[in-house]
Structures are given as structure tokens and as C-alpha cells.
Design an enzyme around this catalytic site. Sequence first.
Site, PDB file in Angstrom:
ATOM      1  N   ASP A 182       0.829  -1.202   0.000  1.00  0.00           N
ATOM      2  CA  ASP A 182       0.000   0.000   0.000  1.00  0.00           C
ATOM      3  C   ASP A 182       0.864   1.254   0.000  1.00  0.00           C
ATOM      4  O   ASP A 182       0.652   2.179  -0.797  1.00  0.00           O
ATOM      5  CB  ASP A 182      -0.909  -0.023   1.231  1.00  0.00           C
ATOM      6  CG  ASP A 182      -1.762   1.225   1.336  1.00  0.00           C
ATOM      7  OD1 ASP A 182      -2.553   1.493   0.410  1.00  0.00           O
ATOM      8  OD2 ASP A 182      -1.647   1.952   2.345  1.00  0.00           O
TER       9      ASP A 182
ATOM     10  N   ASP B 263       1.432   3.942  -3.110  1.00  0.00           N
ATOM     11  CA  ASP B 263       1.156   5.368  -2.906  1.00  0.00           C
ATOM     12  C   ASP B 263       2.309   6.224  -3.404  1.00  0.00           C
ATOM     13  O   ASP B 263       2.125   7.175  -4.167  1.00  0.00           O
ATOM     14  CB  ASP B 263       0.936   5.664  -1.414  1.00  0.00           C
ATOM     15  CG  ASP B 263      -0.403   5.159  -0.913  1.00  0.00           C
ATOM     16  OD1 ASP B 263      -1.279   4.905  -1.744  1.00  0.00           O
ATOM     17  OD2 ASP B 263      -0.546   5.022   0.315  1.00  0.00           O
TER      18      ASP B 263
END
Length: 223
Positions: free
Chosen positions: A74, A78
Site C-alpha cells: 500500500d 502510494d
Amino acid sequence: MSSNSQSSTAIIFHYIPNYIGYLRVITAVISFQLMKSHPIYCTSIYAFSCLLDALDGHAARYYNQTSRFGAVLDMVTDRCTTSSLICFLCVLYPDYALIFQLLVSLDLASHYMHMYATLQTGGKSHKNIDKESSFLLNLYYTNRKVLFSICAFNELFYIALYLYYFPLYNITISGVPYSAAGVLAAICFPFYLFKQLTNIIQLKRASVMLAQLDVEDLQEKKE
């Protein structure tokens, strides 16, 4: 590696929130391919990829499928997604390339050092920050509404800069025409500055944490 070990790791890779993470990567790459000539399609797919960022965390909690791999996937997605958009902004606005380069560097450095310092000090998550350590970072990481809003405005600011290059839509305010993307950028800018401030505080805090560990090592050697 034994077959049992391979089977065990496969379970993690097949977690539902991690599948959402894979979809984020795929949609991000598609948006990069469309950046040069298809701003509307690019923006739509890029925004969808960013919205999935909120969904994977919710899925992890709902299905009780949190994992170290998922957390890193994650965070890396990002950073890579935002950095790739900023790289393209360097192409669109070459006169401001240095500023964009510094922003990418700040973003990557602050997050890497923050996560590394957290792990070195025995923390399990870079989002676990007490108020005494940093009230602002505690607010940013522990309040999901604040985290989502600031990250959303940060991405919207870069998207607005991207769209501003293409003369797509104008709006009229008090009889004066304005670029819709320019207005969006102006609205997002204060929240964008807040995000950069958290990056600076995060970088400074991580540096102090690592330096403190170095001091402890020096003291142990003297003893």
C-alpha cells in the site's frame, strides 16, 4: 524454500485487500500510459486507483486480513503513483522541474526514514504515533478522516496541475473566466501544504529517532 512455506506465503498474496492493491498498480500503470494524450481518461483511471487506497484498508479490517506485505504494498504503491504523476509534471512544466524533484525527494525520504525508524525502534506500524511524540503526526495517522482528506487533497492538487496544462474547461466567477483546474488547485493548496508539513515533521522525527539509537550504541560501546 519448502512447498509448505510456499503454500503459506501464497495465502498472504491471495488476501482480498492485496488483490485490491494489485488492481491499484494495474490502474495506475494504465493511467500513466494515457497521461500524454488522454487527460480525461487518465484522470478518471488515476482517481479510481487512488480511491482504491481507502478500500484496501477497509477490506483488511473487515476480513481481518492485515499483513506486513499488504501494508508495504500500500505504501509503496502510494509513493510510486504520486511520484510518477510528479515526474510527468516535470515534462509539462520544465521550468518548475527542480521544485517537483525536491517534492518527490521529500516524500520518498520522509516515508522511508519514518518506516525504517519505526521498525528499528520496535514499532509494528508507521501509523502508530503517540501525541507526545508528535501531535500533528498523531492526528494525521490515527484519524482516518483526516488521513483520507489530506491524502485526497494532496492527489487532487497534483491532478489539478496536470489538468491545468490542457485547456479543457473554464468556469465564470463574477463575470471573470477561470480555469476549472486552476480553481481546484487553489482550493486544494492549503491542504497540500499541510501534507508537505507532515512530511517535513516526519523526516525530522525519524532522523532524531535514528540518531538516538546511534547514541545508545555509542554508550554501549563505551561501557
